[in-house]
Design a protein around this motif. Sequence first.
Motif, PDB file in Angstrom:
ATOM      1  N   LEU A  98       0.857  -1.179   0.000  1.00  0.00           N
ATOM      2  CA  LEU A  98       0.000   0.000   0.000  1.00  0.00           C
ATOM      3  C   LEU A  98       0.891   1.225   0.000  1.00  0.00           C
ATOM      4  N   VAL A  99       0.473   2.234  -0.758  1.00  0.00           N
ATOM      5  CA  VAL A  99       1.204   3.497  -0.798  1.00  0.00           C
ATOM      6  C   VAL A  99       0.204   4.619  -0.594  1.00  0.00           C
ATOM      7  N   THR A 100       0.613   5.642   0.138  1.00  0.00           N
ATOM      8  CA  THR A 100      -0.281   6.787   0.302  1.00  0.00           C
ATOM      9  C   THR A 100       0.499   8.071   0.497  1.00  0.00           C
ATOM     10  N   THR A 101      -0.186   9.176   0.188  1.00  0.00           N
ATOM     11  CA  THR A 101       0.306  10.501   0.561  1.00  0.00           C
ATOM     12  C   THR A 101      -0.615  11.122   1.610  1.00  0.00           C
ATOM     13  N   ARG A 102      -1.650  10.376   2.013  1.00  0.00           N
ATOM     14  CA  ARG A 102      -2.608  10.888   2.999  1.00  0.00           C
ATOM     15  C   ARG A 102      -2.025  10.818   4.406  1.00  0.00           C
ATOM     16  N   ARG A 103      -2.338  11.860   5.199  1.00  0.00           N
ATOM     17  CA  ARG A 103      -1.912  11.851   6.602  1.00  0.00           C
ATOM     18  C   ARG A 103      -3.026  11.399   7.530  1.00  0.00           C
ATOM     19  N   ASP A 104      -4.193  11.185   6.968  1.00  0.00           N
ATOM     20  CA  ASP A 104      -5.339  10.820   7.810  1.00  0.00           C
ATOM     21  C   ASP A 104      -5.698   9.347   7.695  1.00  0.00           C
ATOM     22  N   VAL A 105      -4.770   8.533   7.194  1.00  0.00           N
ATOM     23  CA  VAL A 105      -4.976   7.083   7.159  1.00  0.00           C
ATOM     24  C   VAL A 105      -3.681   6.396   7.595  1.00  0.00           C
ATOM     25  N   ALA A 106      -3.834   5.157   8.059  1.00  0.00           N
ATOM     26  CA  ALA A 106      -2.680   4.298   8.330  1.00  0.00           C
ATOM     27  C   ALA A 106      -2.720   3.128   7.358  1.00  0.00           C
ATOM     28  N   LEU A 107      -1.552   2.611   7.032  1.00  0.00           N
ATOM     29  CA  LEU A 107      -1.423   1.466   6.123  1.00  0.00           C
ATOM     30  C   LEU A 107      -0.969   0.266   6.929  1.00  0.00           C
ATOM     31  N   ALA A 108      -1.599  -0.894   6.717  1.00  0.00           N
ATOM     32  CA  ALA A 108      -1.210  -2.086   7.477  1.00  0.00           C
ATOM     33  C   ALA A 108      -0.974  -3.280   6.566  1.00  0.00           C
ATOM     34  N   ILE A 109       0.055  -4.034   6.909  1.00  0.00           N
ATOM     35  CA  ILE A 109       0.357  -5.298   6.252  1.00  0.00           C
ATOM     36  C   ILE A 109       0.366  -6.382   7.322  1.00  0.00           C
ATOM     37  N   MET A 110      -0.347  -7.487   7.053  1.00  0.00           N
ATOM     38  CA  MET A 110      -0.418  -8.595   8.020  1.00  0.00           C
ATOM     39  C   MET A 110       0.639  -9.647   7.710  1.00  0.00           C
ATOM     40  N   VAL A 111       1.250 -10.165   8.741  1.00  0.00           N
ATOM     41  CA  VAL A 111       2.278 -11.188   8.564  1.00  0.00           C
ATOM     42  C   VAL A 111       2.308 -12.169   9.733  1.00  0.00           C
ATOM     43  N   ALA A 112       2.938 -13.301   9.469  1.00  0.00           N
ATOM     44  CA  ALA A 112       3.325 -14.240  10.523  1.00  0.00           C
ATOM     45  C   ALA A 112       4.492 -15.042   9.960  1.00  0.00           C
ATOM     46  N   ASP A 113       5.612 -14.411   9.800  1.00  0.00           N
ATOM     47  CA  ASP A 113       6.902 -14.909   9.275  1.00  0.00           C
ATOM     48  C   ASP A 113       7.376 -14.167   8.035  1.00  0.00           C
ATOM     49  N   CYS A 114       6.435 -13.807   7.130  1.00  0.00           N
ATOM     50  CA  CYS A 114       6.825 -12.988   5.977  1.00  0.00           C
ATOM     51  C   CYS A 114       7.336 -11.630   6.481  1.00  0.00           C
TER      52      CYS A 114
END
Length: 252
Positions: A98-114
């Motif tokens: 995910l890429v953003t220039t917004r300051r009013d959102v957060a970006l999340a990536i889920m992992v469990a070893d990756c």
Amino acid sequence: MISLSEASAGVIPGARAIFTTKSGQASVGRKGASREAFSDFNLGLHVGDEDTAVRENRRLLSDYLGAPVAFVNQTHSARVAEVGPDWDFAAVNDADALVTTRRDVALAIMVADCMPILLADTNAGVAAAVHAGRVGFLGEILPAAIAEMLRFGALPENMRALIGPSMCGRCYEVPQQMHDEAVARVPELSARTPRGSYSLDLRAGARAQLVSAGLAESAIDDSYPCTGEALEYFSYRRENVTGRFVGAIRLL
Ligand SMILES: [Zn+2]
């Protein structure tokens, strides 16, 4: 709070970045809602946990980050999603960065070893979160995400990167053929386990790609624990039935 949260909270000036753990208390200062194998701060839907518990945990994460959190349906692809002004937080979008220039959102990536990789050029106001397991890494998801950041005005020399908790080169054992095929493409991936069998060092590969893209060595932090060894993280290889933690970032 805090201690563990501070320990796992990445430092990128001008951004808030976090790698959560199994413990809601340690991650965001609140006990999570998940039980049993997912106790207590699982953030992944569709891993066998109760949806209501996961949604509560995601709400706690959003509260902590002070913004709604964008998740994607991760498929080990090289697809990068832009979280623009019209992003639908309820929609299911297939992507692995995910890429953003917004300051009013957060970006999340889920992992469990990756590998969860968080990137930002806070001068330009561009952030990214990347999901890179072996398949996605070899599919060049990281260069794809960096290219998107550059398109939005990020400069490599101003970028910082956090390569989060993930399987280390000593633990990520693979068959020799898989090792050889990967190393033929990215030599830095070559590694061995302590008993001498073949393994892959995805973190070394990521560092090499980041440096190749123009980031300073000192702008890359890959000092996070190994999920195969540190019990405070969900690990698919170690536990099979398990939750997902996240790497998440928000521009401030
Ligand atoms: Zn390890």
